[in-house]
Design an enzyme around this catalytic site. Structure first.
Site, PDB file in Angstrom:
ATOM      1  N   LYS A 133       0.736   4.398 -10.844  1.00  8.29           N
ATOM      2  CA  LYS A 133       0.234   3.740  -8.411  1.00  8.29           C
ATOM      3  C   LYS A 133      -0.619   3.190  -8.684  1.00  8.29           C
ATOM      4  CE  LYS A 133       3.712   4.676  -7.066  1.00  8.29           C
ATOM      5  NZ  LYS A 133       4.287   3.377  -6.986  1.00  8.29           N
ATOM      6  N   THR A 136      -0.253  -1.411 -12.294  1.00  9.84           N
ATOM      7  CA  THR A 136      -0.277  -1.712 -13.468  1.00  9.84           C
ATOM      8  C   THR A 136       0.961  -2.629 -13.546  1.00  9.84           C
ATOM      9  OG1 THR A 136       1.479   0.330 -13.968  1.00  9.84           O
ATOM     10  CG2 THR A 136      -1.120   0.582 -14.635  1.00  9.84           C
ATOM     11  N   ARG A 137       1.887  -2.266 -12.794  1.00 12.08           N
ATOM     12  CA  ARG A 137       3.311  -3.731 -12.552  1.00 12.08           C
ATOM     13  C   ARG A 137       2.842  -4.648 -12.359  1.00 12.08           C
ATOM     14  NH1 ARG A 137       7.462  -4.402 -15.651  1.00 12.08           N
ATOM     15  NH2 ARG A 137       7.285  -2.360 -15.878  1.00 12.08           N
ATOM     16  N   SER A 222       0.776   8.187  -2.224  1.00 10.31           N
ATOM     17  CA  SER A 222       1.842   6.842  -2.845  1.00 10.31           C
ATOM     18  C   SER A 222       2.324   7.786  -4.282  1.00 10.31           C
ATOM     19  CB  SER A 222       1.144   5.501  -3.857  1.00 10.31           C
ATOM     20  OG  SER A 222       2.275   5.122  -4.074  1.00 10.31           O
ATOM     21  N   LYS A 339       8.447  -0.687  -5.096  1.00  9.96           N
ATOM     22  CA  LYS A 339       7.436  -1.053  -4.953  1.00  9.96           C
ATOM     23  C   LYS A 339       7.493  -1.124  -3.658  1.00  9.96           C
ATOM     24  CE  LYS A 339       6.644  -0.978  -9.712  1.00  9.96           C
ATOM     25  NZ  LYS A 339       5.662   0.700 -10.045  1.00  9.96           N
ATOM     26  N   THR A 342       7.302   2.296   2.108  1.00  8.34           N
ATOM     27  CA  THR A 342       6.248   2.921   3.130  1.00  8.34           C
ATOM     28  C   THR A 342       6.136   4.372   2.807  1.00  8.34           C
ATOM     29  OG1 THR A 342       7.324   1.451   5.288  1.00  8.34           O
ATOM     30  CG2 THR A 342       6.260   3.522   5.925  1.00  8.34           C
TER      31      THR A 342
END
EC number: 2.8.2.-
Length: 376
Positions: A133, A136-137, A222, A339, A342
């Protein structure tokens, strides 16, 4: 009389043998010429199919020839790659706008095609090892549009869950690359896996490591939000984060809290790797200045700065940058629906308590890596 008859017969036999021999030789010679001509033409046809003549082909070295041949089949090779990898990114990457001309995109296509045909599967030169979180993506999707990077799209979890399968299994997962290209993979859980640094070091002492970090309080929220979307009946964030909230006693056994204690995990990595081998990406700056952060990633990997601000736009709906719409697509390239969720609303007092908890860990982390991420 008999002698004259025998002499005549011998002369006839000799002439017949001579004529027969000459005839047979001519027949053999004709067939040989025809056969050789057919073989030569067939080979020329095959060579023409495999590598059509090029105006610039004469005198080039082998790699140049392979490059020229492969460029004629770029589209079909890319489609085959997309089918194998189950990804649509190849089409999107073929014509990314905002670059100076299409040279860099052509290079990306050509390198991918040549790598598929003549490259090898290699162990990674670089790893995105964390954190969950943190972003990284986004880093993976942004860096993989570089023509000198080939990246595994999925997370192999080799150094934490699948290490017993062996390096040959791990290598087999990797995309084919040329010697000039970097092989990259991403598994964020490596950063908090105690055995991962030693195992990666055993593979190669020179591996480059990328760590994407983010305000640990925001990261924990997150993380919780993602878990809640899958398991809606879990306890509240406050219940999981504290052993005793009234006195501010944080529960460091909860993984969402423990991941954000970055310095504790980093100290484990520094037992096996030099600090210069680790590059830290700011998750916050990745949102506000993606080109700047990716420029530094490219520098760290020893790549030419090809990915620039011309490749990004800010998606206000998602709240983070996306790659601009390729000419071949009607849609821009943004990260998936998972991704940009909220976040769950957390009381301000809880956030302040967690900020106070993380402050000493953050300060030591800043001092160790030589960067102030301004989380306080």
């Amino acid at each position: 009389m008999a002698h004259r008859f025998l002499s005549s017969t011998n002369r006839f036999s000799a002439r017949f043998a001579f004529i027969f021999t000459v005839s047979l030789s001519c027949t053999y010679l004709c067939y040989s010429i025809l056969f050789c001509r057919s073989t030569i033409m067939t080979n020329q046809g095959y060579e023409g199919k495999r590598c059509p003549p090029s105006k610039s082909a004469g005198g080039k070295k082998l790699l140049g020839k392979l490059d020229n041949c492969a460029s004629l089949e770029v589209r079909s090779a890319l489609e085959e790659s997309a089918a194998r990898r189950g990804s649509s990114d190849v089409r999107d990457q073929s014509k990314t706008p905002g670059s100076s001309g299409s040279n860099w995109a052509d290079t990306k296509l050509r390198n991918m095609s040549v790598a598929q045909k003549y490259g090898n599967k290699k162990l990674p030169n670089a790893l995105i090892v964390g954190v969950k979180k943190g972003g990284t993506r986004a880093v993976l999707e942004f860096i993989r549009i570089h023509p000198d990077v080939r990246a595994l799209g999925t997370e192999p979890h080799f150094f934490d869950r699948n290490y017993d399968r062996g390096l040959d299994w791990y290598r087999g997962l990797m995309p084919r690359t040329l010697d000039s290209q970097i092989t990259l993979e991403k598994t964020p859980s490596y950063f908090v896996t105690r055995e991962a640094p030693r195992r990666i070091s055993s593979m190669s002492h020179e591996t480059k490591l990328i760590v994407v970090v983010r305000n640990p309080v925001t990261r924990a929220i997150s993380d919780y939000t993602q878990t809640l979307s899958k398991k809606p009946d879990i306890p509240t964030f406050e219940e999981l984060a504290f052993k005793n909230r009234s006195v501010g006693l944080v529960d460091t056994s909860w993984n969402a809290i423990r991941i954000g204690m970055y310095i504790l995990h980093l100290e484990n990595w520094l037992q096996y790797f030099r600090l210069s081998q680790i590059h830290f990406v700011s998750g916050e700056r990745l949102i506000t200045d993606p080109a700047g952060e990716m420029g530094r990633v490219q520098d760290f990997l020893g790549l030419k700065r090809i990915i620039t601000d011309k490749h990004f736009y800010f998606n206000r709906t998602k709240g983070f940058p996306c790659l601009k719409k390729p000419e071949s697509s009607s849609q821009p390239r943004c990260l998936g629906k998972s991704k940009g969720r909220t976040h769950v609303q957390i009381e301000e007092e809880v956030i302040e308590q967690l900020q106070e908890f993380y402050r000493p860990f953050n300060i030591k982390f800043y001092e160790t890596v030589g960067q102030d991420f301004k989380w306080d």
